[in-house]
Write an enzyme that holds these catalytic residues in place. Structure first.
Site, short mmCIF file in Angstrom:
data_model
loop_
_atom_site.label_atom_id
_atom_site.label_comp_id
_atom_site.label_asym_id
_atom_site.label_seq_id
_atom_site.Cartn_x
_atom_site.Cartn_y
_atom_site.Cartn_z
N TYR A 46 41.39 75.29 79.44
CA TYR A 46 40.18 75.39 78.63
C TYR A 46 38.92 75.28 79.50
CZ TYR A 46 36.66 74.27 75.09
OH TYR A 46 35.53 74.27 74.32
N SER A 92 16.86 67.93 43.29
CA SER A 92 18.22 68.24 42.91
C SER A 92 18.25 68.34 41.37
CB SER A 92 19.08 67.10 43.42
OG SER A 92 20.40 67.33 43.14
N LYS A 125 24.56 78.33 36.72
CA LYS A 125 24.29 77.57 37.94
C LYS A 125 25.01 78.26 39.08
CE LYS A 125 24.06 72.90 39.72
NZ LYS A 125 24.50 73.24 41.05
N ARG A 146 16.45 74.55 51.38
CA ARG A 146 16.07 73.34 50.69
C ARG A 146 16.05 72.15 51.65
NH1 ARG A 146 19.12 70.62 45.58
NH2 ARG A 146 20.74 70.30 47.13
N LYS A 325 27.88 70.97 33.97
CA LYS A 325 28.93 71.48 34.85
C LYS A 325 30.16 71.86 34.05
CE LYS A 325 28.38 71.09 39.07
NZ LYS A 325 28.24 69.89 39.87
N CYS A 419 45.76 46.01 57.84
CA CYS A 419 44.97 47.18 58.22
C CYS A 419 45.80 48.06 59.15
CB CYS A 419 43.68 46.74 58.92
SG CYS A 419 42.82 48.11 59.69
N CYS A 442 37.62 45.77 64.40
CA CYS A 442 38.61 46.79 64.07
C CYS A 442 38.10 48.14 64.58
CB CYS A 442 38.85 46.85 62.56
SG CYS A 442 39.89 48.25 62.10
S1 IVH Z 1 16.66 75.42 38.41
C1 IVH Z 1 13.73 72.85 37.59
N1 IVH Z 1 18.58 77.14 38.05
O1 IVH Z 1 21.39 73.69 41.82
C2 IVH Z 1 15.06 72.89 38.13
N2 IVH Z 1 18.78 75.61 39.85
O2 IVH Z 1 22.53 71.03 42.01
C3 IVH Z 1 15.12 73.57 39.43
N3 IVH Z 1 20.80 75.89 41.19
O3 IVH Z 1 18.74 72.27 43.58
C4 IVH Z 1 16.38 74.24 39.66
N4 IVH Z 1 21.59 77.60 40.06
O4 IVH Z 1 19.22 74.74 43.97
C5 IVH Z 1 18.14 76.12 38.79
N5 IVH Z 1 20.16 78.77 37.64
C6 IVH Z 1 19.73 77.74 38.38
C7 IVH Z 1 20.44 77.24 39.48
C8 IVH Z 1 19.94 76.17 40.20
C9 IVH Z 1 21.79 76.79 41.09
C10 IVH Z 1 20.74 74.85 42.24
C11 IVH Z 1 19.38 74.38 42.65
C12 IVH Z 1 19.40 72.88 42.54
C13 IVH Z 1 20.86 72.62 42.56
C14 IVH Z 1 21.18 71.29 41.94
#
Ligand code: IVH
Length: 701
Positions: A46, A92, A125, A146, A325, A419, A442
Site C-alpha cells: 500500500y 430543523s 418530506k 444547511r 413521518k 466490561c 478503560c
Molecule cells: S419546510 C418552515 N418542506 O427536512 C419549515 N422542509 O428534517 C422549513 N425538508 O430542515 C422546512 N422536505 O430541510 C420543508 N417539503 C419540505 C421538506 C423539508 C424536506 C427538510 C428540511 C428540514 C428537514 C427537517
C-alpha cells in the site's frame, strides 16, 4: 515534431495513465481497509503505491485533483469547501409519528394562537440535501448547504450544474431572495448512478440522500455536472421585496416559487383544517413507494405567514410547521451474534450482528438491542430470525424475534457483568437500565471519548478516524484529548502507514482545530452528559469561557432556555470531577481555550423588560426588526395580550392593531420604533397619542 518531443509526450501519456491506475488501486484498498476492515494487500504494498502517486503528482501538479486519495485521510475527503453564515438560521423540523401526535401539535398551536385558522400547506418530506439559494436581482448568486443551520458550505459552482435550477428568475421577483429546498436524486437516476459506479469499480452510495450530498459537496464540479441532480424548492429565507407586496400565505409562496421557475415537491397542496391534513398524509403514505423520489413523510406548514411569525421558533425548530413521518421501514434477517459495545460514558450496549439485509434502501448488518431489559422483554436470542427497523436517521434496531421460526435449542442471552474491553466488573446503577464500565482507564471508554471529541459534533478534526485513535490509544501515546495536541510529525512517523505528508496534515489539522475551536464546539466535544449541540450553543452564548461555565450554579444554569434540573446537575457533576478539572487545565495550558466575545445573552438596552410585537409589512424583514428589538433588550411576544408592551405596525396591519387598541397597548410605527432604539432613555416617541405627533401611525387597520 522531433523524436525527443514525441518520446516525452508518450512518456507523459504513460504517467497520466499510471496516475489514474494508482488512484483506482489506492481507492479500492482504502475501501477494503477503512470501510470493510478487510485489507487484501500488505502495508508495504500500500505504502509503495501511495508514495509513487505522491511523486507523480509532484512532478505533474496540473493533474492533481481534489478527490485524489492523496488529498484524503482515512478514505474521507478533507472538506475544503468555503463556509458562510446564513442570513437567517436554517432550522430543523420537529417530528410527529401518529394522528395523536399530530393533534397534540395542533392543540399546542391553538393554545399559542387562539382562533387561528388551522389551514396547512402540505407537501412530501424530501430525503435529500437541504440547501439555500440566493438570488440577487433575479440572478442566481450563491448556494449554501444547511450545514449546522447557522453556517453552511458554499456550493454555488456545484449548484450551477443542476439542470432544473433557474439561473435567472422569471416574471416579477424580489430584489433579493433566499430560496430553500432540497437537492435530490430520482430513484431511477440513483440506481443508474450506482450501476455506473459499480462498473467503474468505484464506491457506490448507500441511498439517494448520500448520493445527492456526495455529488454537491464536491470540489470537482465536473463530477457534479455528470450527475442528474434536481433541486426542489419548498421555502424561503430572507426576502427583500423592494417594490413588490410581501407574501401572506404559504400557498402564495409556493405559487410564486413556481412562477419564478422552480420545481416544487410534487403533490403539494393546501389542506383546510385538520381532517384534510390527515387525509393527505394517508394518501401519500399509500403512494409512497410509487413516487419518483424517496420521501419519508409529509411536512405541514401553517398557511398564514403572519401567524407563522407570531409563533416563531423553539431552539431547534419552527412552532408553525411539523414533519409527520411515515412508519419505520422494517425487514427480517438472521441474528448471528450479540456483541457488547462500550460507549464513551462506559455504557455497555448490546449490538445485534446480523446477516446483512436491505432496509428501506440501506444495507444493515448491525443494529442496537438497547440494553439488558430490552433483550429480555423482546426475548431475542442468537440464531433467531428477527425484525429489523430503520426509521429515518435513527440507528437501526431489532424490534422482535420471529418466534414461529425459533430453533428448539436456542438459549436466552446472558448479559455480561464485566466490561468486554478491560475485563473489570461493570455495575448497574439503581434505577437505570444500563450496565456501565466505571474504570476510568478503560481503553474503550478512552477511545470513544476521543472519537467523540474529534467528531463532527465535537471539534470536527479532519482525518482523525477510528483506526488512528485506536493506534494512538493502544500505543499509550494518547489518553485524553489534550494529548492529541502535543503530537509531533516526527513521532507520528513511527506509526505504520504514516508518511511525512500525512503526518504533517494530521498535525496541521489538529493545530487548526485548536485555533479555530469555538466555545460551543469545545463544550460539545467534552461529552458532558445530556449536553448536545443545541445545549452547547445555549451555554456558549451565556458564558465567556469554560471557567465561567464551571463556576455557574445549577440554579443559574436553569435560568437558561431548555436547561432543566437534570441537565444542570450533569453540567455541575462534570466540573466537579477531578480528571475533568485536570483535563481543562491542560487544554488551557495548551491554548485550546476559546473565549466567547459576542454580546452576552439578554442584552440590556432601551427596550429591556418590554414585550414587543410586529404586525403588517415593514420596510425590513420582520425577522430583522425582531432581532433589533431583541438586541435592545426586548422579548418578542407571540400575540396581542395584556402582557404586550408595544405593538409596532407596518403597512396594512390587520386585526392586531384593533385588538391592541382595545387593550390600551402602546402602538408605534416603524420610524418611531427605530427612533426608540436610538434614543436609549426609555421614553417613547411617536406613540399613538396626542403629544407625539412627529411619527404617528395611520390607523387604517
Ligand atoms: S419546510 C418552515 N418542506 O427536512 C419549515 N422542509 O428534517 C422549513 N425538508 O430542515 C422546512 N422536505 O430541510 C420543508 N417539503 C419540505 C421538506 C423539508 C424536506 C427538510 C428540511 C428540514 C428537514 C427537517
Amino acid at each position: 515534431m522531433n523524436q525527443g518531443t514525441l518520446h516525452s509526450l508518450l512518456a507523459e501519456e504513460a504517467d497520466k495513465r499510471r496516475i489514474e491506475e494508482l488512484r483506482r488501486f489506492i481507492d479500492y484498498h482504502n475501501y477494503r481497509y477503512h470501510t470493510l476492515d478487510a485489507p487484501e494487500i500488505t502495508d508495504d504494498e500500500y505504502n509503495a503505491a501511495f508514495q509513487e502517486l505522491l511523486r507523480l503528482e509532484e512532478r505533474y501538479p496540473q493533474w492533481k485533483t481534489p478527490d485524489s486519495p492523496t488529498n484524503r485521510v482515512g478514505g474521507q475527503v478533507l472538506s475544503a469547501l468555503e463556509t458562510r453564515r446564513h442570513t437567517l438560521r436554517m432550522y430543523s423540523l420537529d417530528n410527529v409519528f401518529s394522528t395523536e401526535d399530530w393533534q397534540g401539535f395542533l392543540k399546542r398551536l391553538e393554545n399559542a394562537l387562539p382562533g387561528v385558522e388551522p389551514d396547512f400547506w402540505c407537501d412530501p418530506k424530501m430525503d435529500g440535501l437541504a440547501l439555500e439559494l440566493v438570488y440577487e436581482n433575479g440572478r442566481f448568486a450563491e448556494a449554501l448547504t444547511r450545514g449546522d443551520g447557522e453556517v453552511g458550505e458554499v456550493v454555488t459552482e456545484a449548484m450551477r450544474t443542476v439542470r432544473n435550477l433557474p439561473k435567472v428568475l422569471r416574471g416579477v421577483f424580489p430584489e433579493r431572495l433566499e430560496v430553500r429546498g432540497e437537492v435530490i436524486f430520482r430513484r431511477t437516476d440513483f440506481m443508474a448512478l450506482n450501476e455506473r459506479l459499480r462498473k467503474d469499480n468505484a464506491k457506490t452510495f448507500a441511498n439517494p440522500r448520500n448520493a445527492a450530498a456526495g455529488s454537491i459537496r464536491q470540489l470537482d464540479t465536473s463530477v457534479t455536472a455528470s450527475r442528474p441532480l434536481r433541486f426542489l424548492a419548498y421555502g424561503f429565507g430572507e426576502v427583500r421585496f423592494g417594490d413588490m407586496p410581501s407574501w401572506r400565505t404559504y400557498a402564495e409562496v409556493m405559487a410564486r416559487l413556481r412562477d419564478f421557475g422552480f420545481e416544487t415537491p410534487p403533490g403539494g397542496r393546501l389542506c383546510r383544517g385538520s381532517a384534510a391534513v390527515e387525509t393527505y398524509h394517508a394518501e401519500l403514505a399509500e403512494k409512497r413507494e410509487t413516487l419518483a423520489y424517496e420521501i419519508d413523510g409529509v411536512v405541514m406548514k401553517l398557511d398564514d405567514l403572519e401567524a407563522q411569525e407570531a409563533l416563531g421558533y423553539t431552539a431547534r425548530a419552527p412552532r408553525f410547521a411539523v414533519a409527520w413521518k411515515f412508519p419505520a421501514q422494517q425487514a427480517t434477517t438472521r441474528l448471528l451474534d450479540i456483541t457488547i459495545q462500550v460507549g464513551r460514558t462506559g455504557v455497555l450496549t448490546p449490538v445485534a450482528e446480523l446477516e446483512p439485509v436491505s432496509v428501506s434502501g440501506v444495507i444493515v448488518s448491525r443494529a442496537t438491542l438497547h440494553n439488558e431489559d430490552e433483550i429480555r422483554n423482546r426475548d431475542v436470542r442468537v440464531g433467531d430470525r428477527v425484525v429489523v427497523q430503520r426509521a429515518g436517521d435513527v440507528i437501526p434496531e431489532v424490534v422482535r424475534a420471529v418466534l414461529s421460526e425459533r430453533s428448539p435449542d436456542s438459549q436466552p442471552f446472558v448479559f455480561p457483568h464485566v466490561c468486554p474491553a478491560c475485563g473489570q466488573a461493570a455495575s448497574r446503577i439503581e434505577g437505570e437500565a444500563a450496565w456501565r464500565c466505571v474504570n476510568l482507564s478503560c481503553p474503550a471508554v478512552i477511545r470513544q471519548s476521543l472519537a467523540h471529541f474529534v467528531s463532527k459534533a465535537g471539534l470536527d478534526i479532519e482525518g482523525l478516524g477510528q483506526r488512528w485513535i485506536e493506534l494512538l490509544v493502544s500505543s499509550n501515546r494518547v489518553r485524553t484529548p489534550a494529548d492529541l495536541f502535543t503530537l509531533t510529525v516526527s513521532e507520528l512517523l513511527h506509526y505504520e502507514r504514516m508518511g511525512v505528508k500525512l503526518a504533517t496534515k494530521f498535525v496541521d489539522s489538529l493545530q487548526r482545530a485548536k485555533k479555530e475551536a469555538t466555545l460551543q464546539r469545545l463544550i460539545c466535544a467534552l461529552g458532558i452528559r445530556h449536553v448536545g449541540e443545541q445545549t452547547a450553543r445555549t451555554l456558549a452564548s451565556a458564558y465567556a469561557d469554560m471557567d465561567a461555565l464551571g463556576a455557574a450554579s445549577p440554579e443559574e444554569l436553569q435560568t437558561l432556555p431548555d436547561i432543566g434540573p437534570e441537565v444542570a446537575s450533569a453540567i455541575r457533576a462534570f466540573f466537579e470531577d477531578k480528571p475533568n478539572v485536570a483535563l481543562l487545565a491542560r487544554l488551557k495550558e495548551l491554548g485550546l481555550w476559546p473565549v466567547q466575545s459576542e454580546t452576552p445573552r439578554a442584552p440590556v438596552g432601551p427596550l429591556t423588560g418590554m414585550k414587543v410585537l410586529f404586525t403588517g409589512s415593514l420596510s425590513m424583514p420582520r425577522s430583522q426588526a425582531q432581532r433589533m428589538a431583541e438586541e435592545a433588550g426586548a422579548g418578542i411576544a407571540a400575540s396581542v395580550s395584556k402582557k404586550l408592551s408595544l405593538l409596532v405596525v407596518g403597512d396594512e396591519p390587520g386585526s392586531k392593531l384593533e385588538k391592541a387598541r382595545t387593550l390600551g397597548i402602546r402602538v408605534v410605527d416603524e420610524a418611531a420604533f427605530l427612533a426608540l432604539l436610538n434614543k436609549g432613555d426609555g421614553t417613547l416617541v411617536g406613540e399613538d397619542s396626542a403629544d407625539a405627533p412627529q411619527a404617528s401611525i395611520e390607523g387604517n387597520g
